[in-house]
Design a protein around this motif. Structure first.
Motif, PDB file in Angstrom:
ATOM      1  N   CYS A 170      -3.046  -6.526  -3.856  1.00 55.40           N
ATOM      2  CA  CYS A 170      -3.785  -6.101  -2.664  1.00 55.40           C
ATOM      3  C   CYS A 170      -5.271  -6.413  -2.801  1.00 55.40           C
ATOM      4  N   HIS A 190      -2.295  -8.317  10.393  1.00 56.41           N
ATOM      5  CA  HIS A 190      -3.471  -7.629   9.849  1.00 56.41           C
ATOM      6  C   HIS A 190      -4.704  -7.980  10.678  1.00 56.41           C
ATOM      7  N   VAL A 231      -2.679   1.210  -4.303  1.00 54.33           N
ATOM      8  CA  VAL A 231      -2.521  -0.186  -3.885  1.00 54.33           C
ATOM      9  C   VAL A 231      -1.793  -0.973  -4.971  1.00 54.33           C
ATOM     10  N   LEU A 257       0.854  -1.173   0.000  1.00 51.43           N
ATOM     11  CA  LEU A 257       0.000   0.000   0.000  1.00 51.43           C
ATOM     12  C   LEU A 257       0.893   1.227   0.000  1.00 51.43           C
ATOM     13  N   GLU A 288       0.239  -4.820   2.913  1.00 52.46           N
ATOM     14  CA  GLU A 288      -1.124  -4.814   3.450  1.00 52.46           C
ATOM     15  C   GLU A 288      -1.360  -5.914   4.475  1.00 52.46           C
TER      16      GLU A 288
END
Length: 345
Positions: A78, A291, A74, A33, A107
């Protein structure tokens, strides 16, 4: 893009410790990102990387591994984010950091920012929260929910008023439901902060730990999470930990010091390290767990279970303000987290 970087590794007393610089803006590819950095915090890892050494950088090296911002682009792989999303993350120690207008971040180690927080409040959380969460749940093998068994357990957090200790106290008490969370702090204001974070008891880490615990009717603890120099407290941890207990520490030993691990053998004590950059540095198969972790923490923040540990916003990112932030952290007297807002311009 504008950034603050270093060409030489210098003490904060040097006026050119950091420099305001112009660098090429990065381009998002793969899982990356491109994030417009809106706020960033300073951690001990920043000061350790910056510590004086005989090495030069050209172009300037950008530090900073704790930030919040907005997705501007992105990479082709992604799937978790789109342009315009607000995010928070700790990044990757092997890549350019967050002391800049823009930063590339995988990400899989990025989370959706808590909607109830400002960028500055959110930037205080990622690195310390990942460290605390992984330390408690991946290393010490506690469960990330309250259980009857954990309600019977005790946890000692050494250096409870620092960035990691502050969030670890909250997670241990409010997420894991540990029955007795004990922190260490050496000043009235740090003890008060620990209690605000949820500690049941706070003792002085400048004094022997076991006698203080015994004064409060505690003969030992089931778990220890050490956020202070490991070699300084190792012998005391060996005395305080219960048989078949577990110790996790986050600070490496210094000067080639060897730990007397045999002290733990008779009690069958487990000992482990937590380093939150392991997953990103080695691209582990479970890298996406960070994440998931950050998204879960965002939910806990927005529900009021956890709160930011931000205590001071120094000002917008600049060489002068970043030097001040490093000075404050190296003083050893900061409580919670010190944050800078986005770079001007």
């Amino acid at each position: 893009m504008k950034a603050v970087g270093l060409y030489n590794y210098l003490p904060t007393q040097a006026e050119n410790c950091f420099a305001d610089v112009e660098l090429a803006a990065p381009v998002a590819t793969g899982f990356d990102l491109l994030i417009e950095v809106k706020a960033m915090s300073v951690n001990p890892v920043d000061t350790k990387v910056r510590k004086p050494k005989e090495k030069t950088e050209n172009p300037a090296r950008v530090l900073g591994w704790d930030a919040a911002g907005v997705v501007k682009a992105v990479g082709e792989n992604c799937q978790r984010f789109k342009v315009g999303d607000k995010v928070y993350y700790a990044g990757d120690l092997t890549r350019a950091g967050s002391n800049a207008q823009y930063q590339l971040v995988d990400e899989r180690i990025t989370g959706h920012m808590p909607v109830s927080l400002t960028f500055e409040e959110a930037a205080a959380l990622p690195l310390t929260t990942i460290t605390a969460w992984e330390g408690l749940f991946n290393r010490l093998s506690l469960r990330p929910e309250a259980t009857a068994e954990q309600a019977k357990k005790s946890l000692l957090i050494i250096a409870g008023a620092g960035g990691v200790g502050s969030v670890a106290t909250q997670i241990a008490k409010k997420v894991a439901g540990i029955g007795q969370v004990i922190t260490t702090a050496s000043r009235d204001e740090t003890r008060a902060w620990c209690q605000e974070m949820g500690a049941d008891l706070s003792i002085d880490h400048s004094q022997p730990l076991l006698p203080q615990l015994q004064q409060h009717g505690v003969d030992g603890v089931d778990y220890i999470f050490c956020c202070a120099p490991t070699e300084v407290y190792f012998e005391q941890m060996a005395d305080v930990i219960k048989p078949q207990g577990a110790i996790c520490t986050i600070v490496e030993t210094t000067g080639g010091v060897s730990l007397p691990m045999n002290r733990l053998q008779g009690k069958s004590v487990s000992f482990c390290w937590e380093f939150m950059f392991t997953r990103s540095m080695y691209k582990t198969s479970d890298i996406s767990e960070q994440h998931v972790l950050l998204n879960r923490v965002a939910e806990l923040v927005d529900s009021g279970t956890l709160k930011t540990t931000l205590t001071e916003v120094i000002g917008p990112l600049s060489a002068i303000n970043l030097i001040e932030a490093h000075r404050k952290l190296e003083s050893g007297k900061t409580i919670g987290k010190v944050v800078l807002s986005e770079i001007e311009g």
